[in-house]
Motif scaffolding. Structure first.
Motif, PDB file in Angstrom:
ATOM      1  N   UNK A   1      -3.053 -37.505 -14.848  1.00 32.77           N
ATOM      2  CA  UNK A   1      -2.255 -36.302 -15.104  1.00 32.77           C
ATOM      3  C   UNK A   1      -3.049 -35.034 -14.794  1.00 32.77           C
ATOM      4  N   UNK A   2      -4.390 -35.170 -14.673  1.00 35.73           N
ATOM      5  CA  UNK A   2      -5.225 -34.029 -14.312  1.00 35.73           C
ATOM      6  C   UNK A   2      -5.420 -33.917 -12.798  1.00 35.73           C
ATOM      7  N   UNK A   3      -4.940 -34.910 -12.029  1.00 33.86           N
ATOM      8  CA  UNK A   3      -5.123 -34.916 -10.594  1.00 33.86           C
ATOM      9  C   UNK A   3      -6.151 -35.946 -10.167  1.00 33.86           C
ATOM     10  N   UNK A   4      -6.596 -35.856  -8.914  1.00 35.35           N
ATOM     11  CA  UNK A   4      -7.573 -36.799  -8.367  1.00 35.35           C
ATOM     12  C   UNK A   4      -9.004 -36.385  -8.672  1.00 35.35           C
ATOM     13  N   UNK A   5      -9.290 -35.081  -8.537  1.00 36.91           N
ATOM     14  CA  UNK A   5     -10.674 -34.614  -8.605  1.00 36.91           C
ATOM     15  C   UNK A   5     -10.993 -33.801  -9.855  1.00 36.91           C
ATOM     16  N   UNK A   6     -10.013 -33.111 -10.406  1.00 36.77           N
ATOM     17  CA  UNK A   6     -10.252 -32.218 -11.529  1.00 36.77           C
ATOM     18  C   UNK A   6     -10.791 -32.904 -12.780  1.00 36.77           C
ATOM     19  N   UNK A   7     -10.339 -34.126 -13.134  1.00 31.57           N
ATOM     20  CA  UNK A   7     -10.837 -34.713 -14.377  1.00 31.57           C
ATOM     21  C   UNK A   7     -12.351 -34.906 -14.390  1.00 31.57           C
ATOM     22  N   UNK A   8     -12.928 -35.191 -13.233  1.00 34.04           N
ATOM     23  CA  UNK A   8     -14.382 -35.396 -13.172  1.00 34.04           C
ATOM     24  C   UNK A   8     -15.128 -34.080 -13.377  1.00 34.04           C
ATOM     25  N   UNK A   9     -14.541 -32.992 -12.870  1.00 28.38           N
ATOM     26  CA  UNK A   9     -15.155 -31.680 -13.061  1.00 28.38           C
ATOM     27  C   UNK A   9     -15.037 -31.248 -14.517  1.00 28.38           C
ATOM     28  N   UNK A  10     -13.856 -31.442 -15.098  1.00 30.16           N
ATOM     29  CA  UNK A  10     -13.598 -30.991 -16.471  1.00 30.16           C
ATOM     30  C   UNK A  10     -14.474 -31.731 -17.480  1.00 30.16           C
ATOM     31  N   UNK A  11     -14.480 -33.063 -17.404  1.00 30.84           N
ATOM     32  CA  UNK A  11     -15.175 -33.850 -18.425  1.00 30.84           C
ATOM     33  C   UNK A  11     -16.645 -34.114 -18.089  1.00 30.84           C
ATOM     34  N   UNK A  12     -17.001 -33.988 -16.818  1.00 32.45           N
ATOM     35  CA  UNK A  12     -18.390 -34.211 -16.442  1.00 32.45           C
ATOM     36  C   UNK A  12     -19.279 -33.005 -16.629  1.00 32.45           C
ATOM     37  N   UNK A  13     -18.694 -31.787 -16.579  1.00 36.72           N
ATOM     38  CA  UNK A  13     -19.487 -30.560 -16.644  1.00 36.72           C
ATOM     39  C   UNK A  13     -20.365 -30.459 -17.902  1.00 36.72           C
ATOM     40  N   UNK A  14     -19.823 -30.693 -19.112  1.00 35.64           N
ATOM     41  CA  UNK A  14     -20.690 -30.579 -20.295  1.00 35.64           C
ATOM     42  C   UNK A  14     -21.814 -31.606 -20.313  1.00 35.64           C
ATOM     43  N   UNK A  15     -21.563 -32.790 -19.765  1.00 31.57           N
ATOM     44  CA  UNK A  15     -22.621 -33.812 -19.702  1.00 31.57           C
ATOM     45  C   UNK A  15     -23.719 -33.352 -18.742  1.00 31.57           C
ATOM     46  N   UNK A  16     -23.314 -32.744 -17.624  1.00 28.15           N
ATOM     47  CA  UNK A  16     -24.288 -32.208 -16.678  1.00 28.15           C
ATOM     48  C   UNK A  16     -25.127 -31.115 -17.335  1.00 28.15           C
TER      49      UNK A  16
END
Length: 459
Positions: free
Chosen positions: A77-92
Motif C-alpha cells: 500500500x506504500x508502493x514499490x520503493x517508498x516502504x524501504x525508504x520510510x522504514x529503513x531510514x531510522x535504522x540507517x
C-alpha cells in the motif's frame, strides 16, 4: 497520437531532493572522517580500516542486485520503493551513530565491533538507497525533467558538504571533543538523515503506486537471472559503471586523505573546513548550470569534460611546494567545486539506462539497474579507502605524531596522483558511452508504442 508524458510537480521535486541530504550525510561523514576517527581517536591500524571497506563491498556484490530485484517485485500500500525508504531510514540513522561510537575495549574487540557495525551499515544503506535512487525514473518520464530531478537530489550534497566538512569538527569540539563530541554529533546527524528520507518518501506518494503506474502488472514477474541480465546486456550502463567506479576511486581517495594532508603535510588542519566552505558558492553555480549544459552538450560530455578539467587542480597540488600554501588551497577548492561535473552527473544518466534496458530486453527493472550504480558507488569508495589505508599504513603512518618524509610523500600520492589515474580511466570509459539525448528520445517513443500495443492486446 502520443500519450501525455507523466511529470512531477515542483513541490515533489524539492521534497524528493531531500533524499540527497539523507543519503549524503552518512556517505560524506564516513568518507571524510571514519578513517581519521578510527586511526586518530580510537587507535585502529589504517590497514585494518582499509580491509574493512573491501570486505563490506564483497558482501554488497551479492546484496545490492538482490535488493534491486526485491524492490522491483514489491507490491504494498506504500508502493514499490517508498516502504524501504520510510522504514529503513531510522535504522540507517542508528547504525551511523554506532559507527562513531566504538566502545572502550581491547583492540581486537574494537576491530571486530567496527567490522560488524560497518557491514550492518552497508546492508541497511543498500535497503534504503537503492529504492531511493530507483524513484528517479518513477517520478517522471520526461528526459529533461529527469535531469532536473537528478540534479536537485545531487545538489543536496552541497548542504550535506556544509554540514559534514565545515561543521562536524567544530561540533565535535563544542560537544566536548574526543569520543563524547563524536557521540553527540553523530546522534544529531542520525536524526537529520532520518527526517530527510521521510520528507523524500512523501514526494513519490502520487507516482510510486503499482496499480496505476506499473506497466509490469500486465506481465509475469521475472527471475533473478533475467533481472541480472539487464546489467550485462546494457552497454551504456556498463560504461557508466566503469566511469563512476574509477571516478569514485579518485574522489574517495581525496576525501579520505584530505584531513591527513591538511593536518600533516601543510600543518594547517584549520584549512580543511575552510576550503569546503569556500568551494560551496562555486559548487552551487556548477549545479545550477548542470541541467543547461546537459541539454546543450549532453550528459555524457558534461561527465567527460568535467573529468578532464578535474585533473588540472590535482596536478597543481602534486607539483606545488608546500610553502605556496594558498595556491594549493585554491586548487583544493577547485577540486571540490568540480564535483557536480564528474560523479554527480552519472545519477542523471542512470534513468536513461533504465529505459535502454527495457527497450533492449523488454524488462523494466528500475531497482536492479539502479542497484548496479549504488554498488559501484560503494565499490569505488571502498577501493579508494582501501588503497588509501594500505598506502598510509605501509608508509609508516603513526597517529598524532610528526610524520616521516616517506609518509608525507604517500599522503601526496593518495591525495593527488591516485585521483589523476582514476579520472583518466573515467575518460576512457566515457568514450564508449553512446546513449545521447537524441537516441534516448527515440527509445522513449518506441517504448510508448510497445505499451499501447500491449494494452490494446489485453483489452
Amino acid at each position: 497520437m502520443e500519450e501525455n508524458i507523466r511529470m512531477s510537480t515542483k513541490s515533489e521535486i524539492i521534497r524528493y531532493a531531500f533524499g540527497g541530504l539523507g543519503s549524503n550525510i552518512p556517505f560524506l561523514l564516513i568518507l571524510a572522517y571514519l578513517m581519521f576517527y578510527l586511526t586518530d581517536v580510537v587507535g585502529i591500524s589504517p590497514i585494518a580500516v582499509g580491509g574493512l571497506f573491501l570486505i563490506a563491498r564483497i558482501i554488497d556484490a551479492v546484496t545490492d542486485p538482490m535488493m534491486g530485484m526485491i524492490a522491483d517485485q514489491t507490491r504494498s500500500k506504500f508502493g514499490k520503493f517508498r516502504p524501504y525508504v520510510i522504514f529503513g531510514a531510522p535504522v540507517l540513522g542508528i547504525v551511523t551513530i554506532a559507527l562513531f561510537n566504538v566502545p572502550d575495549m581491547s583492540s581486537n574487540m574494537q576491530v571486530t565491533y567496527i567490522y560488524v557495525i560497518y557491514i550492518l551499515y552497508s546492508l541497511i544503506s543498500t535497503v534504503v538507497n537503492i529504492p531511493y535512487h530507483s524513484l528517479t525514473p518513477v517520478l517522471s518520464e520526461d528526459g529533461n525533467q529527469r535531469t532536473t530531478i537528478a540534479t536537485a537530489k545531487t545538489f543536496m550534497s552541497v548542504p550535506a558538504t556544509l554540514i559534514i566538512n565545515v561543521m562536524v569538527l567544530p561540533m565535535v569540539a563544542i560537544f566536548g571533543g574526543g569520543q563524547q563530541g563524536w557521540t553527540t554529533t553523530s546522534i544529531i546527524l542520525g536524526i537529520t538523515l532520518t527526517i530527510s528520507f521521510w520528507v523524500c518518501a512523501s514526494s513519490a506518494k502520487r507516482h510510486d503506486v503499482s496499480a496505476k503506474h506499473d506497466d509490469q502488472n500486465l506481465k509475469p514477474q521475472f527471475s533473478l537471472k533475467e533481472q541480472i541480465s539487464l546489467i550485462g546486456k546494457n552497454k551504456p550502463l556498463l560504461m557508466i559503471m566503469i566511469a563512476m567506479c574509477t571516478n569514485l576511486i579518485a574522489t574517495s581517495a581525496v576525501g579520505a586523505i584530505a584531513l591527513y594532508y591538511f593536518t600533516y603535510n601543510l600543518g594547517r588542519a584549520d584549512l580543511f573546513p575552510l576550503q569546503s566552505l569556500v568551494a560551496i558558492p562555486f559548487t552551487v553555480l556548477a549545479f545550477i548550470s548542470l541541467p543547461y549544459l546537459a541539454r546543450k552538450i549532453g550528459k555524457r560530455n558534461v561527465f567527460l569534460y568535467g573529468s578532464i578539467l578535474a585533473i588540472l587542480p590535482l596536478l597543481v597540488i602534486l607539483f606545488t611546494p608546500y610553502e605556496f600554501i594558498w595556491i594549493i588551497f585554491a586548487a583544493a577548492v577547485l577540486t571540490t567545486a568540480l564535483g557536480p561535473f564528474t560523479g554527480n552527473i552519472a545519477w542523471a544518466m542512470l534513468p536513461d539506462c533504465v529505459d535502454y534496458a527495457e527497450w533492449k530486453t523488454g524488462v523494466r527493472g528500475d531497482g536492479v539497474v539502479t542497484s548496479s550504480l549504488t554498488f559501484i558507488n560503494k565499490l569505488g569508495t571502498a577501493l579508494g579507502g582501501l588503497l588509501g589505508g594500505v598506502l598510509l599504513g605501509v608508509s609508516g603512518y603513526v597517529a598524532n605524531q610528526v610524520q616521516s618524509p616517506e609518509t608525507l610523500q604517500s599522503i601526496v600520492i593518495i591525495y593527488a596522483l591516485l585521483p589523476i589515474g582514476g579520472h583518466i580511466f573515467t575518460i576512457i570509459a566515457l568514450k564508449f558511452y553512446k546513449l545521447d539525448n537524441q537516441f534516448h528520445k527515440q527509445i522513449i517513443t518506441e517504448l510508448k508504442e510497445r505499451k499501447r500495443a500491449l494494452r490494446a492486446a489485453t483489452e
